[in-house]
Design an enzyme around this catalytic site. Structure first.
Site, PDB file in Angstrom:
ATOM      1  N   CYS A   1       0.834  -1.197   0.000  1.00  0.00           N
ATOM      2  CA  CYS A   1       0.000   0.000   0.000  1.00  0.00           C
ATOM      3  C   CYS A   1       0.872   1.252   0.000  1.00  0.00           C
ATOM      4  O   CYS A   1       1.407   1.650   1.034  1.00  0.00           O
ATOM      5  CB  CYS A   1      -0.938  -0.004   1.210  1.00  0.00           C
ATOM      6  SG  CYS A   1      -1.976   1.470   1.300  1.00  0.00           S
TER       7      CYS A   1
ATOM      8  N   CYS B   1      -0.428   4.151   2.151  1.00  0.00           N
ATOM      9  CA  CYS B   1      -0.198   3.968   3.587  1.00  0.00           C
ATOM     10  C   CYS B   1       1.268   4.221   3.934  1.00  0.00           C
ATOM     11  O   CYS B   1       1.573   4.907   4.894  1.00  0.00           O
ATOM     12  CB  CYS B   1      -0.529   2.543   4.031  1.00  0.00           C
ATOM     13  SG  CYS B   1      -1.999   1.846   3.286  1.00  0.00           S
ATOM     14  N   ASP B   2       2.165   3.635   3.165  1.00  0.00           N
ATOM     15  CA  ASP B   2       3.564   3.600   3.594  1.00  0.00           C
ATOM     16  C   ASP B   2       4.506   4.496   2.797  1.00  0.00           C
ATOM     17  O   ASP B   2       5.604   4.798   3.262  1.00  0.00           O
ATOM     18  CB  ASP B   2       4.078   2.143   3.512  1.00  0.00           C
ATOM     19  CG  ASP B   2       3.281   1.230   4.444  1.00  0.00           C
ATOM     20  OD1 ASP B   2       2.842   1.723   5.482  1.00  0.00           O
ATOM     21  OD2 ASP B   2       3.111   0.049   4.109  1.00  0.00           O
TER      22      ASP B   2
END
Ligand code: NDP
Length: 368
Positions: free
Chosen positions: A148, A151-152
């Site tokens: 992701c 997200c990261d």
């Protein structure tokens, strides 16, 4: 064989942000929800708490200005759901029958009958299954390997570094484009010489000077060190069989997701990949009383906050349904728990016996 029977008004399957938010809302509405989640199983990629349990820093969940660890965030969700009286059951569901109400779920020990069902079983990212990909400590998952980018990608360890995205679909193009905001360079490694992604997404990626495509190539291994995390990937050209090492600080696997909907195959409407189809204006599936929220019905946004948002919607929809109020269905009509259908134009009500009556009080009164 199930030995005990439970009768419920609301059962929620899944304990990620969607399921737990649905539980918070349903519990606060005094519906005494039962939340069923699968026991942790590395092979089947299940973990109570969902995908955030394999995420480290969550920086984009509103309310946590300094960021929060994925597992810590899910503990907060769970404690909040518990506080209002959610019951939890950790068992595999072997069968689900939603052909009529009450819907019936069977686990090893229980037969659960429920008037409404909220499906929040999520989707699992697909992985390559190569050395170095597994979660820490077996590999670098969570320490440089992610599925992701949203997200990261913004994490400090990826800034101004070369990164790798694996895949040739829309997700890979989206993730690669997003990562160029932070990375020094993004290599897209694709196993063929043509992308599967839509033309517009391809064009955007081709025009981005920070993205370089590596065609006809597979990632054989993710390399790294315990402290530093990912340091590179070992690549193999599928045509020439030539191998080489490409240095990078992060690997984003973007080869697709698999929604967890096997239990409902043939019972609920799904798209061609297997995502549950819900109404535009509600979380209703095609079966009245069955709602779906989170990634199991969303292959577009896939964020914890959007999952939580649809979890809230599902609980409100279930509550509405149990209160005998109409809920919007995927076909555009609205349905009540008694089986009355309100037509999409809101002009008529089709009664359970098939009789059609006007949906205007004055006209309905005249008919009576
Ligand atoms: P897709 O299934 O479309 O693409 C997966 C990609 O990964 C393919 O290029 C495939 O290669 C590759 N791949 C699959 N398995 C492997 C493997 N084992 N090794 C190497 N490569 C592999 O998945 P997406 O997640 O990209 O998209 C899913 C759906 O979501 C699509 O319908 C997409 O349009 C949609 N979507 C839309 C977005 C948007 O419009 N903003 C954003 C993201 C997704 P190959 O091509 O050779 O099969």
């Amino acid at each position: 064989m199930p030995t005990q029977t439970l009768d419920k008004e609301v059962v929620i399957i899944g304990s990620g942000p969607a399921g737990l938010t649905a539980a918070i809302y349903a519990a606060r509405a005094n519906l005494k929800p039962l939340l069923i989640d699968a026991p942790a199983d590395a092979e089947k990629q299940t973990a109570p708490g969902g995908q955030l349990m394999i995420t480290t820093d969550v920086e984009n969940y509103p309310g946590f200005a300094k960021g929060i660890d994925g597992p810590a965030l899910m503990e907060e969700f769970r404690a909040q759901a518990e506080r209002f009286g959610t019951e939890f059951l950790e068992e595999w569901i072997h069968t689900a029958d939603v052909s009529e109400r009450p819907f019936i779920l069977k686990t090893d020990n229980y037969e659960i009958n429920t008037q409404t069902l909220i499906i929040a079983t999520g989707a699992s990212a697909m992985w390559l299954g190569i050395p170095g990909e597994a979660k820490v400590p077996d590999g670098f998952g969570g320490n440089g390997v992610s599925a992701c980018a949203t997200c990261d990608g913004p994490l400090p360890g990826f800034r101004n570094q070369p990164l790798v995205v694996v895949g040739g679909g829309d997700t890979a193009m989206e993730e690669a484009t997003f990562l160029t905001r932070y990375a020094a360079k993004v290599y897209v490694i694709h196993r063929r010489d043509k992308l599967r992604a839509s033309k517009i997404m391809q064009d955007k990626a081709f025009q981005n000077p920070k993205i370089e495509f590596v065609w006809n190539t597979e990632v054989e291994e993710i390399l790294g060190e315990t402290q530093a995390g990912v340091t590179g990937v070992r690549l193999r050209n599928v045509q020439t069989h030539e191998e080489r090492v490409l240095a990078c600080s992060g690997v984003f696997i973007a080869i697709g997701h698999k929604p967890n909907t096997a239990l409902f195959k043939g019972q609920l409407d799904m798209d061609e990949i297997g995502y549950l189809v819900t109404a535009h204006r509600s979380t209703a599936t095609n079966v009245p009383g069955v709602f779906a929220c989170g990634d199991v019905q969303d292959n577009c946004y896939r964020q914890a906050v959007t999952a939580a948002g649809t979890g809230c919607m599902a609980a409100l929809d279930a509550e509405r349904f149990l209160d005998h109020l109409p809920v919007a269905m995927p076909g555009g009509d609205e349905v009540t728990i008694e089986g009355e259908h309100i037509t999409p134009d809101h002009q008529a009500i089709i009664e359970p016996d098939g009789r059609m009556v006007p949906n205007h009080p004055e006209m309905a009164a005249r008919e009576d």
